[in-house]
Write an enzyme that holds these catalytic residues in place. Structure first.
Site, PDB file in Angstrom:
ATOM      1  N   LYS A  87     -17.968 -73.905  55.947  1.00 45.59           N
ATOM      2  CA  LYS A  87     -17.044 -74.885  56.547  1.00 45.59           C
ATOM      3  C   LYS A  87     -16.765 -74.399  57.963  1.00 45.59           C
ATOM      4  CE  LYS A  87     -14.506 -76.008  52.272  1.00 45.59           C
ATOM      5  NZ  LYS A  87     -13.245 -75.787  51.546  1.00 45.59           N
TER       6      LYS A  87
ATOM      7  N   ASP B 237     -15.325 -69.979  53.934  1.00 48.50           N
ATOM      8  CA  ASP B 237     -14.251 -70.879  54.343  1.00 48.50           C
ATOM      9  C   ASP B 237     -13.606 -70.275  55.595  1.00 48.50           C
ATOM     10  OD1 ASP B 237     -12.171 -72.675  54.391  1.00 48.50           O
ATOM     11  OD2 ASP B 237     -11.459 -72.301  52.387  1.00 48.50           O
TER      12      ASP B 237
ATOM     13  N   ASP C 147     -21.079 -68.219  47.668  1.00 45.21           N
ATOM     14  CA  ASP C 147     -21.085 -69.660  47.400  1.00 45.21           C
ATOM     15  C   ASP C 147     -20.640 -70.437  48.630  1.00 45.21           C
ATOM     16  OD1 ASP C 147     -18.498 -68.655  47.263  1.00 45.21           O
ATOM     17  OD2 ASP C 147     -17.919 -69.803  45.493  1.00 45.21           O
TER      18      ASP C 147
ATOM     19  N   GLY D 283     -18.245 -67.382  42.093  1.00 47.04           N
ATOM     20  CA  GLY D 283     -18.800 -68.620  42.641  1.00 47.04           C
ATOM     21  C   GLY D 283     -20.289 -68.640  42.906  1.00 47.04           C
TER      22      GLY D 283
HETATM   23  P1  IMP Z   1     -12.600 -67.383  52.557  1.00 49.48           P
HETATM   24  O1  IMP Z   1     -12.149 -65.955  52.403  1.00 49.48           O
HETATM   25  O2  IMP Z   1     -11.491 -68.262  53.093  1.00 49.48           O
HETATM   26  O3  IMP Z   1     -13.860 -67.538  53.353  1.00 49.48           O
HETATM   27  O4  IMP Z   1     -12.822 -67.965  51.113  1.00 49.48           O
HETATM   28  C1  IMP Z   1     -13.932 -67.676  50.367  1.00 49.48           C
HETATM   29  C2  IMP Z   1     -13.722 -67.972  48.906  1.00 49.48           C
HETATM   30  O5  IMP Z   1     -12.722 -68.971  48.670  1.00 49.48           O
HETATM   31  C3  IMP Z   1     -15.002 -68.520  48.316  1.00 49.48           C
HETATM   32  O6  IMP Z   1     -15.863 -67.478  47.881  1.00 49.48           O
HETATM   33  C4  IMP Z   1     -14.498 -69.396  47.196  1.00 49.48           C
HETATM   34  O7  IMP Z   1     -14.321 -68.639  46.039  1.00 49.48           O
HETATM   35  C5  IMP Z   1     -13.146 -69.887  47.678  1.00 49.48           C
HETATM   36  N1  IMP Z   1     -13.239 -71.235  48.274  1.00 49.48           N
HETATM   37  C6  IMP Z   1     -13.135 -71.559  49.574  1.00 49.48           C
HETATM   38  N2  IMP Z   1     -13.271 -72.883  49.766  1.00 49.48           N
HETATM   39  C7  IMP Z   1     -13.482 -73.416  48.545  1.00 49.48           C
HETATM   40  C8  IMP Z   1     -13.706 -74.774  48.077  1.00 49.48           C
HETATM   41  O8  IMP Z   1     -13.764 -75.768  48.821  1.00 49.48           O
HETATM   42  N3  IMP Z   1     -13.892 -74.904  46.734  1.00 49.48           N
HETATM   43  C9  IMP Z   1     -13.860 -73.862  45.861  1.00 49.48           C
HETATM   44  N4  IMP Z   1     -13.658 -72.588  46.259  1.00 49.48           N
HETATM   45  C10 IMP Z   1     -13.455 -72.370  47.587  1.00 49.48           C
END
Ligand code: IMP
Length: 185
Positions: free
Chosen positions: A134, A106, A103, A48
């Site tokens: 987010k 989340d 990128d 990403g």
């Molecule tokens: P986390 O571990 O939940 O913080 O997720 C991180 C990863 O999930 C990011 O590096 C993205 O690859 C993917 N991701 C999270 N939210 C989105 C979104 O809204 N669109 C696309 N990819 C996302």
């Protein structure tokens, strides 16, 4: 184009490329001040971050190095939950100033795992630069999150490196999924 379709979903424009580049320039300027007389190692998290990383490092004027890592997740057969693995992490991080480039943050689980792996090598400092955050989805605060491009709502986004089921990474702008209004009861 303000509305696009990626696979089965419609998306509305959220952040125009111009706006992304302007914000990226400001982050770069800040980093050049913060890392004066140091030689940071930028570690981009694939897939990403590839476009953001490319645009960000073009703004960096202090000496620096670059690497990319990839985080895979797979379900353990013993069903103990999701196990992640980091691929491509350089093995000489001791004493280095690390900037992780993401990128989007989340829940923050991916980042927490990456940070844990990096700290094992005793770097001098670690900071994180994420284009998007987010805040409402974040499960635990991440102290290293020093640079954030934009805080966005807890909605799915695509474009400028971010994908929807593998599609849409090539889009120049960032789009947010179009929510269908539910009918009144
Ligand atoms: P986390 O571990 O939940 O913080 O997720 C991180 C990863 O999930 C990011 O590096 C993205 O690859 C993917 N991701 C999270 N939210 C989105 C979104 O809204 N669109 C696309 N990819 C996302």
């Amino acid at each position: 184009m303000n509305t696009i379709k990626v696979l089965d979903k419609e998306f509305n424009i959220l952040l125009e490329n111009d706006n992304i580049l302007k914000r990226t320039r400001l982050i770069g300027i800040q980093m050049n001040v913060d890392y004066e007389n140091r030689c940071p190692l930028f570690i981009g998290v694939l897939n990403g971050s590839f476009l953001f990383m490319a645009d960000l490092v073009k703004e960096i004027t202090v000496p620096c190095e670059m690497a990319f890592i990839r985080v895979s997740s797979y379900k353990d057969t013993e069903s103990t939950g999701e196990i992640k693995e980091v691929f491509g992490l350089p093995e000489n991080l001791k004493g280095r100033d690390i900037i992780i480039v993401e990128d989007i943050v989340d829940t923050g689980f991916t980042l927490s795992y990456i940070l844990k792996e990096i700290y094992k090598q005793a770097p001098a400092s670690v900071s994180v630069c994420s284009l998007l955050l987010k805040p409402d989805a974040l499960k635990a605060p991440i102290d290293e999150l020093e640079y954030v491009g934009f805080e966005i709502a807890n909605e799915f986004v695509v474009g400028y490196g971010l994908d929807y089921n593998g599609h849409g990474r090539n889009l120049n702008h960032i789009y947010t999924v179009k929510t269908v209004a539910s009918p009144l009861p």
